[in-house]
Write a protein that holds these residues in place. Structure first.
Motif, PDB file in Angstrom:
ATOM      1  N   ASN A 269     -11.561  -2.867 -10.168  1.00  0.00           N
ATOM      2  CA  ASN A 269     -10.442  -2.931 -10.749  1.00  0.00           C
ATOM      3  C   ASN A 269      -9.847  -4.580 -11.184  1.00  0.00           C
ATOM      4  OD1 ASN A 269      -7.788  -3.501  -9.859  1.00  0.00           O
ATOM      5  ND2 ASN A 269      -7.319  -2.839  -7.473  1.00  0.00           N
ATOM      6  N   ASN A 271      -7.493  -5.834 -12.154  1.00  0.00           N
ATOM      7  CA  ASN A 271      -6.099  -6.540 -11.833  1.00  0.00           C
ATOM      8  C   ASN A 271      -6.940  -7.540 -10.558  1.00  0.00           C
ATOM      9  OD1 ASN A 271      -4.040  -6.014 -12.498  1.00  0.00           O
ATOM     10  ND2 ASN A 271      -3.544  -4.251 -11.758  1.00  0.00           N
ATOM     11  N   GLU A 426      -0.208  -0.127 -14.825  1.00  0.00           N
ATOM     12  CA  GLU A 426       1.515  -0.398 -14.462  1.00  0.00           C
ATOM     13  C   GLU A 426       3.035  -1.277 -14.910  1.00  0.00           C
ATOM     14  OE1 GLU A 426      -1.000  -2.049 -13.757  1.00  0.00           O
ATOM     15  OE2 GLU A 426      -2.299  -1.604 -12.332  1.00  0.00           O
ATOM     16  N   ALA A 427       2.702  -1.757 -16.246  1.00  0.00           N
ATOM     17  CA  ALA A 427       3.760  -2.183 -16.791  1.00  0.00           C
ATOM     18  C   ALA A 427       4.560  -1.211 -17.439  1.00  0.00           C
ATOM     19  CB  ALA A 427       3.306  -3.374 -17.800  1.00  0.00           C
ATOM     20  N   ASN A 430       6.238   1.333 -15.890  1.00  0.00           N
ATOM     21  CA  ASN A 430       7.705   1.256 -15.004  1.00  0.00           C
ATOM     22  C   ASN A 430       8.373   1.559 -16.731  1.00  0.00           C
ATOM     23  OD1 ASN A 430       9.104  -0.522 -13.147  1.00  0.00           O
ATOM     24  ND2 ASN A 430       9.492  -1.869 -15.565  1.00  0.00           N
ATOM     25  N   ILE A 449       4.282   7.809  -9.215  1.00  0.00           N
ATOM     26  CA  ILE A 449       3.294   6.663 -10.400  1.00  0.00           C
ATOM     27  C   ILE A 449       2.161   6.661 -10.761  1.00  0.00           C
ATOM     28  CG2 ILE A 449       3.143   3.896 -10.228  1.00  0.00           C
ATOM     29  CD1 ILE A 449       6.421   4.291  -8.452  1.00  0.00           C
ATOM     30  N   ALA A 450       1.594   7.106  -9.481  1.00  0.00           N
ATOM     31  CA  ALA A 450       0.265   6.762  -9.527  1.00  0.00           C
ATOM     32  C   ALA A 450      -0.391   8.566 -10.541  1.00  0.00           C
ATOM     33  CB  ALA A 450      -0.234   7.734  -7.844  1.00  0.00           C
ATOM     34  N   ARG A 453       0.164   7.052 -13.865  1.00  0.00           N
ATOM     35  CA  ARG A 453      -0.630   6.155 -14.436  1.00  0.00           C
ATOM     36  C   ARG A 453      -2.185   6.597 -14.049  1.00  0.00           C
ATOM     37  NH1 ARG A 453       0.148   1.160  -9.717  1.00  0.00           N
ATOM     38  NH2 ARG A 453       2.044   0.286 -10.264  1.00  0.00           N
ATOM     39  N   GLN A 457      -4.446   6.071 -17.854  1.00  0.00           N
ATOM     40  CA  GLN A 457      -5.717   5.307 -17.727  1.00  0.00           C
ATOM     41  C   GLN A 457      -6.585   6.765 -18.933  1.00  0.00           C
ATOM     42  OE1 GLN A 457      -6.142   5.022 -14.298  1.00  0.00           O
ATOM     43  NE2 GLN A 457      -6.166   2.338 -13.675  1.00  0.00           N
TER      44      GLN A 457
END
Length: 508
Positions: A269, A271, A426-427, A430, A449-450, A453, A457
């Motif tokens: 991950n 993050n 994520e950013a 958004n 959203i998923a 993303r 990716q």
């Protein structure tokens, strides 16, 4: 003068100031200047100049400074060391002349110059003789600038470095400060209270811990004088004697042993933070890391190490500190370190795990764009071998600052799973779909959203980047040390001139 008289005078000079000043220093944990030099140099001073300076004054042996030539790790160095038992190590006319002459000697010999500083600054009573003239104190700083990048300049700060004298450490490549005793300031607390009405203690105004952690004027905080001297000897082992030589190579050593492999160390991950120091330790020869500015801007790690014996400069984002985001201080920290390594032919290894530069009103007010430009400027100008590794991510201008592909690194390699993008998934989702997300029923938002993303990716997948020749290779984490060790010697014959000009206009 008879031999007996000369011997007696020499013995008295070598003893320094009166016993009460030696006792005072000892109570503060400070060594006598000649003891410091004995510990620093392999076999003590091999040649001392100006021993009899101001000898007829009676109370100014050597005029308060020891200058001469010795060896560190078998290589010639020049030293300048204040004697704080003589009028607090203050400068008179002859003190300054001795300091200037040993700098000139270091430049002629093309050898490192070490400044062992412990001085209250200029003697006000001697100011006409030592302050304003062509061979006055200003010449010391002029010489430092002239020598910068020619020979290594190291400052060991054992006590005060006051007023104009504070610029000696400022112009050195590295400043090692002894905690509790070292300080540097342009105006003393007493002067600050008199002139601007500020009441402050010495440690807060110019102490070692403050300068090593807040101002960045200090690079290394040492607990003792012995630790400071040991660090200086280690630091010098990575550097050539001057800019015309290659950095000295040691016998190759394997990294230290660890239970966790690199693959197990680095979270998948992007993050989730991990300790970049642990990755560095797995890449370099055991016990070879020599860190610079550890306490200042810890979101970026800078230090010297060895890979198969070859010295390298390491610039690495630290996810455990502020997420590894670049701030104005970390940009300055990187710019100075890159410039240092480039000046003395030390290859650079960039370990990028960077979300980008910090944003917001606070950093804009302190000029983060200008500071970031300094880092990119220094990195662009560097002509030593540059090896860039994308550890997990390199987003936005963080990619540029960490020697991304556009800045001609000799290689830009990525670990499996790494990502390069304008911003993270994520950013990005958004930013692009904020209005769409707001319009969706709440129960549908998470799935939308998923999915977006995941699409994003795929767009920045490491193999997509390799396919487009953005990166040069994709490396399994556990093979990274081998990849760096294989590539590094291939680039050591690199020769390039950045551009044809007098000099750039640095965005300072």
């Amino acid at each position: 003068m008879s031999e007996v008289t000369n011997t007696t005078m020499k013995e008295e000079i070598l003893q320094g100031g009166k016993p009460k000043y030696h006792e005072k220093n000892a109570a503060q944990g400070k060594m006598f200047v000649r003891e410091r030099l004995a510990m620093l140099l392999d076999d003590g001073l091999q040649s001392e100049d100006g021993l009899y300076a101001n000898c007829l004054a009676g109370d100014l042996p050597a005029d308060g400074v020891v200058t001469g030539i010795g060896k560190v790790n078998g290589r010639t160095v020049c030293v300048l060391a204040n004697d704080s038992t003589i009028k607090a190590g203050s400068w008179g006319k002859r003190t300054v002349e001795k300091m200037i002459r040993i700098q000139e000697t270091a430049e002629k010999l093309r050898c490192p110059m070490l400044y062992l500083v412990d001085s209250a600054g200029a003697r006000i009573t001697d100011q006409l003789e030592m302050f304003p003239g062509r061979r006055g104190a200003g010449r010391i700083f002029y010489n430092q600038v002239k020598m910068s990048g020619k020979v290594p300049q190291i400052c060991l700060l054992f006590g005060p470095s006051a007023a104009g004298g504070a610029y000696i450490p400022a112009f050195c490549d590295i400043v090692v400060m002894v905690e509790g005793n070292a300080s540097m300031y342009l105006g003393s607390p007493r002067m600050a209270e008199m002139v601007i009405g500020e009441k402050v203690d010495l440690e807060t105004m110019g102490g070692a811990k403050m300068h090593c952690s807040i101002s960045g004027c200090g690079d290394v905080l040492a607990k003792s004088e012995e630790e400071a001297i040991t660090y200086a000897r280690k630091y010098l082992s990575y550097f050539p004697s001057n800019y015309t030589e290659k950095s000295p190579v040691s016998a190759p050593q394997p990294p230290a042993d660890f239970e966790k492999t690199i693959d197990e160390l680095i979270p998948k991950n992007q993050n989730v933070p991990f300790d970049m120091y642990q990755l560095i330790d797995r890449l370099i020869d055991a016990d070879s890391f020599c860190e610079v500015k550890k306490l200042f801007a810890p979101e970026l790690i800078t230090g010297l190490g060895r890979i198969d014996g070859q010295p390298v400069g390491i610039i690495a984002n630290q996810p455990r500190a502020k997420g590894g985001v670049l701030f104005h201080d970390s940009a300055d920290k990187a710019a100075k370190f890159i410039s240092l390594c480039d000046a003395f032919n030390i290859p650079l290894v960039f370990l990028a795990d960077v979300p980008g530069f910090m944003i917001g009103t606070q950093v804009e007010k302190v000029g983060i764009i200008r500071h970031g430009a300094k880092m990119i400027f220094a990195m662009s100008e560097a002509t030593v071998p540059k090896l860039t590794v994308i550890v997990r991510k390199a987003y936005g201008a963080g990619l540029y600052a960490m020697a991304g592909p556009a800045f001609e690194p000799d290689c830009c390699i990525a670990l499996t799973g790494a990502q390069i993008a304008v911003m993270g998934p994520e950013a990005a989702v958004n930013a692009v779909y904020a209005n769409k997300i707001a319009e969706l029923p709440e129960e549908e938002r998470a799935t939308f959203i998923a999915d977006k993303r995941k699409e994003y990716q795929q767009e920045i997948d490491v193999y997509r980047l390799a396919s487009e020749l953005i990166i040069d290779d994709v490396i399994e984490p556990n093979d990274l040390r081998k990849a760096l060790a294989t590539r590094l010697p291939l680039y050591m014959s690199k020769y390039t001139t950045f551009t044809d000009r007098k000099h750039g206009v640095n965005p300072v």
